[in-house]
Design an enzyme around this catalytic site. Structure first.
Site, mmCIF file in Angstrom:
data_model
loop_
_atom_site.group_PDB
_atom_site.id
_atom_site.type_symbol
_atom_site.label_atom_id
_atom_site.label_comp_id
_atom_site.label_asym_id
_atom_site.label_seq_id
_atom_site.Cartn_x
_atom_site.Cartn_y
_atom_site.Cartn_z
ATOM 1 N N ASP A 1 14.969 48.260 -17.895
ATOM 2 C CA ASP A 1 14.134 47.755 -16.812
ATOM 3 C C ASP A 1 12.745 47.356 -17.173
ATOM 4 O O ASP A 1 12.312 46.189 -16.750
ATOM 5 C CB ASP A 1 13.803 49.013 -15.676
ATOM 6 C CG ASP A 1 13.564 48.434 -14.232
ATOM 7 O OD1 ASP A 1 13.372 47.259 -14.001
ATOM 8 O OD2 ASP A 1 13.380 49.341 -13.559
ATOM 9 N N ASP B 1 9.632 51.373 -28.320
ATOM 10 C CA ASP B 1 8.206 50.992 -28.221
ATOM 11 C C ASP B 1 8.027 49.850 -29.285
ATOM 12 O O ASP B 1 7.268 48.794 -29.247
ATOM 13 C CB ASP B 1 7.302 52.120 -28.913
ATOM 14 C CG ASP B 1 7.847 53.078 -29.615
ATOM 15 O OD1 ASP B 1 9.057 52.994 -29.940
ATOM 16 O OD2 ASP B 1 6.957 53.821 -30.565
ATOM 17 N N ASP C 1 11.565 43.320 -17.649
ATOM 18 C CA ASP C 1 10.263 42.724 -16.980
ATOM 19 C C ASP C 1 9.409 41.829 -17.839
ATOM 20 O O ASP C 1 8.984 40.650 -17.710
ATOM 21 C CB ASP C 1 9.698 43.703 -16.063
ATOM 22 C CG ASP C 1 10.225 43.658 -14.636
ATOM 23 O OD1 ASP C 1 11.406 43.184 -14.475
ATOM 24 O OD2 ASP C 1 9.737 44.643 -14.054
ATOM 25 N N LYS D 1 15.219 55.809 -28.070
ATOM 26 C CA LYS D 1 14.076 56.790 -28.508
ATOM 27 C C LYS D 1 14.511 57.925 -29.121
ATOM 28 O O LYS D 1 14.350 59.093 -28.692
ATOM 29 C CB LYS D 1 13.126 57.035 -27.349
ATOM 30 C CG LYS D 1 11.669 57.578 -27.695
ATOM 31 C CD LYS D 1 10.806 56.608 -28.514
ATOM 32 C CE LYS D 1 9.559 57.055 -28.809
ATOM 33 N NZ LYS D 1 8.932 56.275 -29.874
ATOM 34 N N TYR E 1 16.440 57.650 -13.299
ATOM 35 C CA TYR E 1 16.308 57.042 -11.803
ATOM 36 C C TYR E 1 16.636 57.988 -10.960
ATOM 37 O O TYR E 1 17.789 58.143 -10.640
ATOM 38 C CB TYR E 1 16.781 55.590 -11.744
ATOM 39 C CG TYR E 1 16.287 54.409 -12.296
ATOM 40 C CD1 TYR E 1 15.659 54.421 -13.833
ATOM 41 C CD2 TYR E 1 15.374 53.734 -11.598
ATOM 42 C CE1 TYR E 1 14.795 53.669 -14.325
ATOM 43 C CE2 TYR E 1 14.592 52.698 -11.922
ATOM 44 C CZ TYR E 1 14.417 52.613 -13.330
ATOM 45 O OH TYR E 1 13.384 51.705 -13.951
#
Length: 352
Positions: free
Chosen positions: A244, A220, A248, A187, A133
């Site tokens: 984030d 993933d 969602d 990851k 970010y």
């Protein structure tokens, strides 16, 4: 002693859902004998027009002085450049108040349909101060650069300090809520250094919680498993961007972003904030669902030690959502923003 919660309405539907939230918080605090003050201050486009910045220093100081903050949605994608006053109030408050944890529960309601029909009850614990970010991962300047036309670079910052902080927040939440499983989302098979550091810090904290089962899940794979079997997860601890995105997804699987509450907190400050955006196309129509911001305010009350009012507010929300007649239109009901808030206030008064 009066509890002071600074209310920052924001943009789009923000003023409408903030008015609904202020009224319900005032009602539930009164029903429990808790004195509460709910002052308002401008952020977003209103503040930009009045003060030349979307969040003024005086507002940041007021947020720091308050017991907590209720933050409305903002249209930061439409703001002018930072040099022209267009700062993202959410990112600014997270950084200025040291809000390293973003707690995002996703819980389905039995009477509200979900996309897959599966029940959802999990919490995403998202690191809040760094990662990809660009507005909060550098001391000065942005985290994105374009050295030559046609080439854009984004820098990702991961620190041991914030990785340990978010791990402690996640495991403490799991222990407090009796959740037996924590999934560390990463990851590291590709980003070996940055996600490797994050995992090492989380593993160290995990050793302090031997009663909690810890798994490590590629981001993933976590997305796929969330869709196939959300019941496989209890608490997910993730870096900023991964948290984030997955929160969602989990919110949609639980019934939609209109129900998705969240809390930002650090060691000394806390900010309630709905997961959804400002929805400017719905502004001024009395159709926005305020449940997410109201649920976030309930989380804030609980975080500040007011468990009774928090539980009553959550109970009123659950009771309203059970009946289509007392839902907003996005959930198949007929109530507008104002009427939904009035319904909650009535349910609160009836339960005391």
């Amino acid at each position: 002693m009066t509890l002071t919660l600074l209310c920052l309405p924001g943009d789009g539907i923000g003023p409408e859902i903030m008015a609904a939230t202020r009224d319900t918080v005032a009602a539930v605090c009164a029903s429990h004998g808790v004195a509460v003050a709910l002052p308002e201050a401008e952020i977003g486009f209103a503040a930009l027009a009045a003060a030349g910045t979307t969040i003024a220093k005086a507002v940041i100081d007021a947020a720091r002085a308050a017991d907590g903050v209720i933050l409305g949605p903002v249209s930061h994608n439409a703001y002018p450049p930072v040099a022209e006053g267009g700062r993202n109030p959410s990112g600014v408050l997270r950084r200025e108040l040291g809000l390293f944890a973003n707690i995002r529960p996703a819980r389905s309601h039995s009477a509200v349909p979900t996309p897959t029909g599966a029940a959802v009850d999990l919490v995403v614990v998202r690191e809040n101060l760094e990662g990809f970010y660009a507005d909060r991962n550098m001391h000065e300047g942005g985290g994105e650069v374009m050295p030559v036309p046609g080439v854009a670079l984004a820098m990702r910052r991961i620190t041991a300090e914030n990785s340990r902080n978010i791990a402690r927040a996640g495991y403490a939440l799991a222990a407090r809520e009796g959740r037996g499983k924590v999934a560390l989302i990463h990851k590291a098979n590709v980003m070996r250094l940055s996600d490797g550091l994050f995992l090492d810090c989380c593993r160290a904290v995990a050793r302090d919680y031997p009663q909690i089962e810890t798994t490590e899940v590629l981001v993933d794979a976590a997305a796929a498993l969330l869709v196939r079997d959300p019941g496989a997860f209890d608490v997910l601890i993730a870096t900023n961007m991964f948290g984030d995105i997955l929160s969602d997804l989990a919110a949609e699987l639980a019934g939609g972003l209109g129900l998705a509450a969240s809390l930002n907190h650090g060691d000394t400050h806390a900010v309630a904030q709905a997961q959804h955006g400002s929805a400017p196309d719905l502004a001024g129509q009395d159709v926005a669902n305020p449940a997410s911001l109201i649920g976030s305010a309930a989380m804030l009350l609980a975080h500040l030690g007011h468990a009774g009012p928090a539980a009553s507010l959550q109970d009123a929300l659950a009771r309203a959502l059970r009946d289509p007649a007392t839902r907003t239109s996005d959930l198949g009901g007929a109530l507008g923003t104002r009427a939904f808030a009035d319904t909650l206030c009535t349910l609160i008064s009836e339960s005391t």
